[in-house]
Scaffold this active site. Structure first.
Site, PDB file in Angstrom:
ATOM      1  N   ASN A  85       0.836  -1.305  -0.195  1.00 17.33           N
ATOM      2  CA  ASN A  85      -0.056  -0.161   0.010  1.00 17.33           C
ATOM      3  C   ASN A  85       0.951   1.210   0.023  1.00 17.33           C
ATOM      4  OD1 ASN A  85      -2.426   1.627  -0.027  1.00 17.33           O
ATOM      5  ND2 ASN A  85      -3.392   0.037   1.553  1.00 17.33           N
ATOM      6  N   HIS A 115      23.161   2.287  11.438  1.00 17.84           N
ATOM      7  CA  HIS A 115      24.370   3.002  11.535  1.00 17.84           C
ATOM      8  C   HIS A 115      25.133   2.623  12.849  1.00 17.84           C
ATOM      9  CE1 HIS A 115      23.287   5.583   8.067  1.00 17.84           C
ATOM     10  NE2 HIS A 115      22.134   5.717   8.858  1.00 17.84           N
ATOM     11  N   GLY A 151      -0.618  -1.529   8.866  1.00 19.01           N
ATOM     12  CA  GLY A 151       0.020  -0.105   8.456  1.00 19.01           C
ATOM     13  C   GLY A 151       0.686   0.450   9.614  1.00 19.01           C
ATOM     14  N   THR A 174      11.441  -5.553  16.729  1.00 18.62           N
ATOM     15  CA  THR A 174      12.821  -5.606  16.991  1.00 18.62           C
ATOM     16  C   THR A 174      13.558  -6.956  16.991  1.00 18.62           C
ATOM     17  OG1 THR A 174      12.110  -5.484  19.268  1.00 18.62           O
ATOM     18  CG2 THR A 174      12.298  -3.428  18.290  1.00 18.62           C
ATOM     19  N   LYS A 175      12.570  -8.095  17.112  1.00 20.02           N
ATOM     20  CA  LYS A 175      13.066  -9.308  16.933  1.00 20.02           C
ATOM     21  C   LYS A 175      12.283 -10.295  16.099  1.00 20.02           C
ATOM     22  CE  LYS A 175      14.294  -9.500  22.022  1.00 20.02           C
ATOM     23  NZ  LYS A 175      14.087 -10.015  23.121  1.00 20.02           N
TER      24      LYS A 175
END
Length: 199
Positions: A85, A115, A151, A174-175
């Site tokens: 989308n 980074h 979304g 995050t995992k």
């Protein structure tokens, strides 16, 4: 033999994003994104031809609603019947792979690059004092088949999401999340198992 900056990038090593080869492809991707956004949405042949030049590979029946933002495009690989989308951002400095029959909700961001945390490792100065890109490193993102990403979700570098899994809207992944489950939240956590898709 010395690695190119692109080879370093795809290997997950620190690399120079200002490298000529990478910048040339970056500019081409921006040109193609602009053409895709400006194209008549009913002209599937034109849209598909732009996607063929922009993406690394795609299956049949891929639908991407513009605007769609990428770094290079060529590191994105989509299966059959994939729908993405509007307003999605794919930072494809490493591979972003999405399996068959998967959907990506609006405003979703998939990052295959990051980074160094330490400023001393992240920042560089060019010899002439001109602008210099931050040092970066990458990790691929893999999304399985029959997956729905709600979304406004964000998927971090190196994550994988298993087949038949749904990620709720607004999640921060995050995992890695396994197959056959519903997961959501910040950070994204498994809420319950769901049955696999019928073949």
């Amino acid at each position: 033999m010395k690695k190119t900056e692109k080879e370093k990038m795809l290997a997950g090593e620190l690399y120079d994003a200002g490298d000529k080869e990478l910048i040339t492809r970056w500019h081409l991707a921006k040109k193609l994104m602009k053409e895709y956004y400006a194209a008549d949405t009913s002209n599937r042949a034109l849209l598909d031809s732009i996607l063929d030049e922009l993406l690394g590979s795609r299956g049949e029946n891929v639908w991407i609603t513009a605007p769609f933002y990428v770094d290079y495009g060529e590191n994105i690989h989509l299966g059959n019947n994939v729908e993405i989308n509007m307003n999605c951002v794919f930072l494809d400095c490493n591979k972003i792979t999405i399996g068959d029959n998967s959907g990506i909700g609006p405003n979703t961001q998939i990052y295959a690059v990051t980074h160094p945390v330490m400023p001393s490792e992240r920042l560089t100065m060019s010899e002439d004092g001109s602008f210099s890109f931050w040092k970066s490193y990458t990790a691929p993102v893999t999304i399985g088949s029959n997956v729905w990403i709600g979304g406004n979700s964000t998927i971090l570098p190196g994550m994988s999401i298993g087949d038949n899994t749904t990620i709720g809207a607004g999640s921060l992944v995050t995992k890695s999340i396994p197959a056959n489950c519903l997961a959501y939240g910040n950070p994204c956590k498994i809420v319950r198992e769901i049955p696999p898709a019928v073949p």
